[in-house]
Design a protein around this motif. Sequence first.
Motif, PDB file in Angstrom:
ATOM      1  N   LYS A   1       0.898  -1.232   0.083  1.00 28.27           N
ATOM      2  CA  LYS A   1       0.149  -0.007   0.019  1.00 28.27           C
ATOM      3  C   LYS A   1       0.866   1.158   0.020  1.00 28.27           C
ATOM      4  CE  LYS A   1      -3.868   0.540   2.354  1.00 28.27           C
ATOM      5  NZ  LYS A   1      -4.749   0.814   3.512  1.00 28.27           N
TER       6      LYS A   1
ATOM      7  N   GLU B   1      -8.261  -1.529   2.731  1.00 25.95           N
ATOM      8  CA  GLU B   1      -7.916  -1.027   4.029  1.00 25.95           C
ATOM      9  C   GLU B   1      -7.802  -2.481   5.054  1.00 25.95           C
ATOM     10  OE1 GLU B   1     -10.716   1.063   7.542  1.00 25.95           O
ATOM     11  OE2 GLU B   1     -11.794   0.648   5.879  1.00 25.95           O
TER      12      GLU B   1
ATOM     13  N   ASP C   1      -5.030  -0.366   9.697  1.00 32.07           N
ATOM     14  CA  ASP C   1      -5.688   0.667   9.590  1.00 32.07           C
ATOM     15  C   ASP C   1      -6.925   0.845  10.529  1.00 32.07           C
ATOM     16  OD1 ASP C   1      -4.576   1.697   7.076  1.00 32.07           O
ATOM     17  OD2 ASP C   1      -5.444   0.067   6.265  1.00 32.07           O
ATOM     18  N   THR C   2      -7.433  -0.130  10.925  1.00 26.23           N
ATOM     19  CA  THR C   2      -8.717  -0.219  11.878  1.00 26.23           C
ATOM     20  C   THR C   2      -8.909  -1.469  12.497  1.00 26.23           C
ATOM     21  OG1 THR C   2     -10.187   1.193  10.149  1.00 26.23           O
ATOM     22  CG2 THR C   2     -11.149   0.041  12.019  1.00 26.23           C
TER      23      THR C   2
ATOM     24  N   HIS D   1     -15.666   7.242   2.781  1.00 25.10           N
ATOM     25  CA  HIS D   1     -15.141   6.159   2.022  1.00 25.10           C
ATOM     26  C   HIS D   1     -14.582   6.872   0.512  1.00 25.10           C
ATOM     27  CE1 HIS D   1     -19.028   6.430   0.277  1.00 25.10           C
ATOM     28  NE2 HIS D   1     -18.793   5.948  -0.787  1.00 25.10           N
TER      29      HIS D   1
ATOM     30  N   ASP E   1     -12.736  -0.200  -1.068  1.00 26.40           N
ATOM     31  CA  ASP E   1     -12.990   0.792   0.286  1.00 26.40           C
ATOM     32  C   ASP E   1     -14.848   0.626   0.541  1.00 26.40           C
ATOM     33  OD1 ASP E   1     -10.663   1.878   0.685  1.00 26.40           O
ATOM     34  OD2 ASP E   1     -10.857   3.212  -1.227  1.00 26.40           O
TER      35      ASP E   1
ATOM     36  N   SER F   1     -15.713  -2.549   2.106  1.00 31.36           N
ATOM     37  CA  SER F   1     -15.251  -2.254   3.297  1.00 31.36           C
ATOM     38  C   SER F   1     -16.398  -1.860   4.359  1.00 31.36           C
ATOM     39  CB  SER F   1     -13.804  -1.638   3.604  1.00 31.36           C
ATOM     40  OG  SER F   1     -13.615  -1.511   5.033  1.00 31.36           O
TER      41      SER F   1
END
Length: 200
Positions: free
Chosen positions: A15, A24, A54-55, A103, A109, A112
């Motif tokens: 990435k 993500e 990321d999350t 987003h 994305d 996600s």
Amino acid sequence: MERLLDLTRRIRARKEKRGGKGPEIIWQKVLFNYNDSPEELAEYQHTALDCGVDTLRICYTYTSEHTASDPDKLERIFPNIEILNNRDRSQIPEELLENAARHDCEPGDIFSVISRLYHWLDCGMSSREEYDEFSSLSLDDWKLYEPLSDLPEFSRFITMLSEHFDALSHCYEKRGNEKDAYRFSQVAYKVSKMAEAVVR
């Protein structure tokens, strides 16, 4: 476990080479009474930081052996944590809706975002039988959404889903994938009709 960590790091490196574009990276931890200690949760967050996640999605459920810990007392080390407190089915988490509203127009994305919204639904399952029935339903089946239809945020929830399916359809259309563009445009249309019915 080491293979998973290595894979996460390699995805992050790829990435970064692409200027931050790409999938993500979301790690999810469902808490039970055997993996919910403050020490383990702190280590989990530090590892996620080290791997470039990321999350983080932390799930509190009411399934067998669920954690008794309080979501409000979670020590936050990682900067971007989504709390899904599925023991409280009285409202759709505002944090979930806010994150879903942000987003970029990339299929990965948008998928996600959609997965976040659907995860809120499937974490409400209290048995394997319920989950199996849930997972067999099509994306435009009202049975998916009916359990939440009385909640005040439901109109916003299902409208957001419709908008994201429509955005996904346009993404595929721009890429010349007419088959998936049409498929998701039909889902978006049917879900939008549900949203209209709820508003009325």
